[in-house]
Design a protein around this motif. Structure first.
Motif, short mmCIF file in Angstrom:
data_model
loop_
_atom_site.label_atom_id
_atom_site.label_comp_id
_atom_site.label_asym_id
_atom_site.label_seq_id
_atom_site.Cartn_x
_atom_site.Cartn_y
_atom_site.Cartn_z
N TYR A 141 58.41 34.28 25.56
CA TYR A 141 57.87 35.48 26.20
C TYR A 141 58.03 35.39 27.70
N LEU A 142 58.80 36.28 28.29
CA LEU A 142 58.99 36.37 29.73
C LEU A 142 59.35 35.02 30.35
N GLY A 143 60.26 34.32 29.70
CA GLY A 143 60.73 33.05 30.24
C GLY A 143 59.90 31.85 29.85
N LYS A 144 58.79 32.04 29.15
CA LYS A 144 57.93 30.93 28.73
C LYS A 144 58.15 30.66 27.24
N LYS A 145 58.04 29.39 26.86
CA LYS A 145 58.21 28.99 25.47
C LYS A 145 56.97 28.26 24.99
N PHE A 146 56.45 28.65 23.84
CA PHE A 146 55.28 28.02 23.23
C PHE A 146 55.68 27.48 21.86
N ILE A 147 55.24 26.28 21.54
CA ILE A 147 55.59 25.62 20.28
C ILE A 147 54.32 25.40 19.47
N GLY A 148 54.41 25.66 18.15
CA GLY A 148 53.26 25.48 17.27
C GLY A 148 53.60 24.76 15.98
N ASP A 149 52.60 24.09 15.41
CA ASP A 149 52.73 23.46 14.10
C ASP A 149 52.20 24.42 13.04
N LEU A 150 52.87 24.48 11.90
CA LEU A 150 52.38 25.27 10.77
C LEU A 150 51.67 24.32 9.81
N LEU A 151 50.37 24.54 9.61
CA LEU A 151 49.58 23.68 8.75
C LEU A 151 49.63 24.15 7.30
N ALA A 152 49.26 23.28 6.39
CA ALA A 152 49.35 23.59 4.95
C ALA A 152 48.43 24.74 4.54
N ASP A 153 47.35 24.96 5.29
CA ASP A 153 46.42 26.05 4.94
C ASP A 153 46.80 27.38 5.59
N GLY A 154 47.97 27.41 6.27
CA GLY A 154 48.42 28.66 6.87
C GLY A 154 47.97 28.87 8.30
N LYS A 155 47.21 27.95 8.83
CA LYS A 155 46.79 28.06 10.23
C LYS A 155 47.89 27.53 11.15
N ILE A 156 47.79 27.92 12.43
CA ILE A 156 48.76 27.51 13.44
C ILE A 156 48.07 26.63 14.47
N ARG A 157 48.68 25.49 14.76
CA ARG A 157 48.14 24.60 15.79
C ARG A 157 49.10 24.61 16.98
N TRP A 158 48.58 25.05 18.14
CA TRP A 158 49.40 25.06 19.35
C TRP A 158 49.59 23.62 19.81
N VAL A 159 50.84 23.18 19.91
CA VAL A 159 51.16 21.79 20.19
C VAL A 159 50.57 21.33 21.52
N GLU A 160 50.61 22.19 22.53
CA GLU A 160 50.23 21.76 23.87
C GLU A 160 48.75 21.45 24.01
N THR A 161 47.90 22.17 23.27
CA THR A 161 46.46 21.98 23.43
C THR A 161 45.74 21.56 22.15
N GLY A 162 46.40 21.73 20.99
CA GLY A 162 45.73 21.42 19.72
C GLY A 162 44.86 22.54 19.21
N GLN A 163 44.80 23.68 19.91
CA GLN A 163 43.99 24.81 19.46
C GLN A 163 44.53 25.36 18.15
N LEU A 164 43.60 25.83 17.30
CA LEU A 164 43.97 26.40 16.01
C LEU A 164 43.84 27.92 16.04
N PHE A 165 44.78 28.59 15.38
CA PHE A 165 44.76 30.04 15.29
C PHE A 165 44.96 30.43 13.83
N ASN A 166 44.26 31.50 13.42
CA ASN A 166 44.28 31.91 12.02
C ASN A 166 45.52 32.71 11.63
N SER A 167 46.23 33.25 12.62
CA SER A 167 47.36 34.12 12.29
C SER A 167 48.38 34.12 13.41
N PRO A 168 49.61 34.55 13.12
CA PRO A 168 50.62 34.69 14.18
C PRO A 168 50.18 35.65 15.27
#
Length: 470
Positions: A69-96
């Motif tokens: 997005y606008l020159g920035k790149k964010f990387i995430g892990d896809l967990l087995a329960d469908g949640k997303i973990r942002w690699v840089e901070t470890g924060q969890l998100f329920n959806s894309p």
């Protein structure tokens, strides 16, 4: 009907929207029995990462998700329960959508939604394409129906690649390096030129339309107030009077454009950007050979004073204090560069100083602070929106030795320059350029009584009549 339990409050706040509902068996109205989610007519919103995982279209993995997005790149892990973990901070998100909205607001705090499924990629392919594959495989009739109705907002594609905001060759010509500093800032020999106000076209942003390679990059654009867009300014700004005095002095010295950088501090708790020092670039804008040395000197000065790079300034000697199209692109570049890999929003302030524009309301220079809001995602190739920034003026009690030293260095640098202003010449209405400079600097004058004596020494040097030793 079963459904997912509500998302934790912190995840809802981060994402800015509710999570999509999980598919579940539904009752057949004719036979009284339940059907699997595959055989029932489902909406695209009902297809979650868990559904795609269950049916084997995607697999859990580290670093398999990404957002550009606008020159920035964010990387995430896809967990087995469908949640997303942002690699840089470890924060969890329920959806894309939750993850995309959160990440995009770090870069652009005015962002309200993330278009998550069209923004997030799984192993390089947009997630919305996996939704389409699922529907094609399990519900082809539903796919046709939804496509005709335009049901899913996530199908609104966005241009999320790093280079699409500006042609790649244009970015290369700018040469902004990893530290966000570039004293040459713009290409070529048009920089050291007198700006004729009659040649400068001033447009309202709404008149620009899509990016046009044939448009003059020196076209000026009116600043837009946040209130005019029903938005709040995303950060507060406080600027030292000594900063504006040094900026104003630098911009008065020559008929050519000048550039410099701003040092200060960013407080994430109060969302206050404090501008404490100006660092003039003693180089020609088109002189790329001198740029690395100038950059290194400024970086060392920032480091020694415990300050961060928080913005930049440049002049329009004879033009109005509105950013040009080229300035807007440069500001957008700097905003992205200064963001770095930070986990939170960090602003970058731009200043345009107009010392000799006859359209200014008074003798004082016009200094306009601005920030660029990225264009709407549905029109990614439009220019960024130059926003007018309100700032608090902090009056310094005295002229610091740092500022005085910088003024003397500038005098030494420009004293033999062919484009040095002739301060004995008449500016207008029987006022000389020196009279004009004195009046303008007085608007930033410190309270120290020795101020006038110090500046008089500077003025004598400008006139080549240095009587300080007498």
């Amino acid at each position: 009907m079963g459904s997912e339990s509500p998302s934790p409050p912190n995840l809802l706040e981060e994402g800015g929207e509710l999570d999509e509902e999980e598919l579940s068996p539904v009752e057949d109205p004719e036979g009284g029995r339940t059907q699997s989610s595959r055989s029932s007519l489902m909406t695209r919103r009902g297809i979650t990462l868990r559904v795609l995982l269950k049916d084997g279209l995607i697999e859990p993995g580290d670093g398999v998700l990404s957002i550009h997005y606008l020159g920035k790149k964010f990387i995430g892990d896809l967990l087995a329960d469908g949640k997303i973990r942002w690699v840089e901070t470890g924060q969890l998100f329920n959806s894309p959508s939750a993850w995309a909205t959160y990440c995009k607001k770090l870069v652009n705090p005015a962002k309200k939604s993330g278009c998550g499924w069209a923004s997030v990629k799984y192993r390089g392919q947009k997630l919305v394409q996996y939704k389409t594959t699922w529907l094609h495989k399990y519900q082809p009739a539903a796919e046709m129906t939804l496509a005709s109705e335009g049901e899913d907002e996530d199908l609104v594609e966005e241009d999320d690649e790093e280079g699409k905001m500006m042609p790649a060759e244009e970015k290369n010509r700018k040469g902004v390096n990893k530290n966000g500093l570039d004293p040459t800032r713009q290409e070529g020999g048009q920089l050291d030129r007198r700006t004729d106000p009659k040649e400068c076209v001033l447009l309202h942003y709404s008149a620009l339309g899509s990016r046009d390679a044939g448009r003059d990059p020196h076209t000026l654009v009116e600043l837009t107030a946040f209130s005019a867009m029903n938005k709040f300014q995303p950060f507060n700004v406080a600027v030292s009077s000594n900063v504006l005095l040094l900026v104003d002095f630098h911009c008065h010295l020559t008929r050519s454009e000048v550039v410099g950088y701003l040092g200060g501090r960013w407080d994430t708790n109060t969302q206050l950007l404090t501008v404490l020092r100006a660092f003039p670039c003693r180089t020609r804008l088109a002189d790329r050979d001198a740029a690395p040395a100038v950059e290194e000197e400024i970086c060392q000065n920032l480091l020694l004073r415990g300050l961060a790079l928080v913005g930049w300034y440049h002049s329009h000697p004879y033009g109005s204090a509105h950013p040009s199209l080229q300035d807007i692109d440069s500001q957008m570049d700097y905003q992205l560069k200064l963001q770095g890999s930070s986990n939170g929003f960090q602003p970058c302030l731009g200043l345009v100083c107009s010392p000799y524009f006859h359209g200014n309301p008074g003798v004082e220079s016009r200094i306009s602070p601005f920030w660029v809001m990225p264009p709407p995602e549905q029109r990614p190739n439009d220019y960024g929106i130059p926003m007018e920034v309100e700032m608090t003026y902090v009056q310094d009690a005295f002229l610091t030795s740092d500022v005085l030293h910088e003024m003397k260095l500038l005098l030494d640098y420009y004293k033999t320059a062919p484009d040095l202003i002739k301060f004995v010449d008449v500016w207008k209405a029987e006022k000389t350029y020196l009279d004009k400079l004195k009046t303008s600097l007085c608007s930033h004058a410190p309270k120290d009584q020795a101020y006038s004596q110090i500046l008089q020494h500077i003025f004598n040097q400008l006139l080549g009549q240095d009587t300080g030793s007498q």
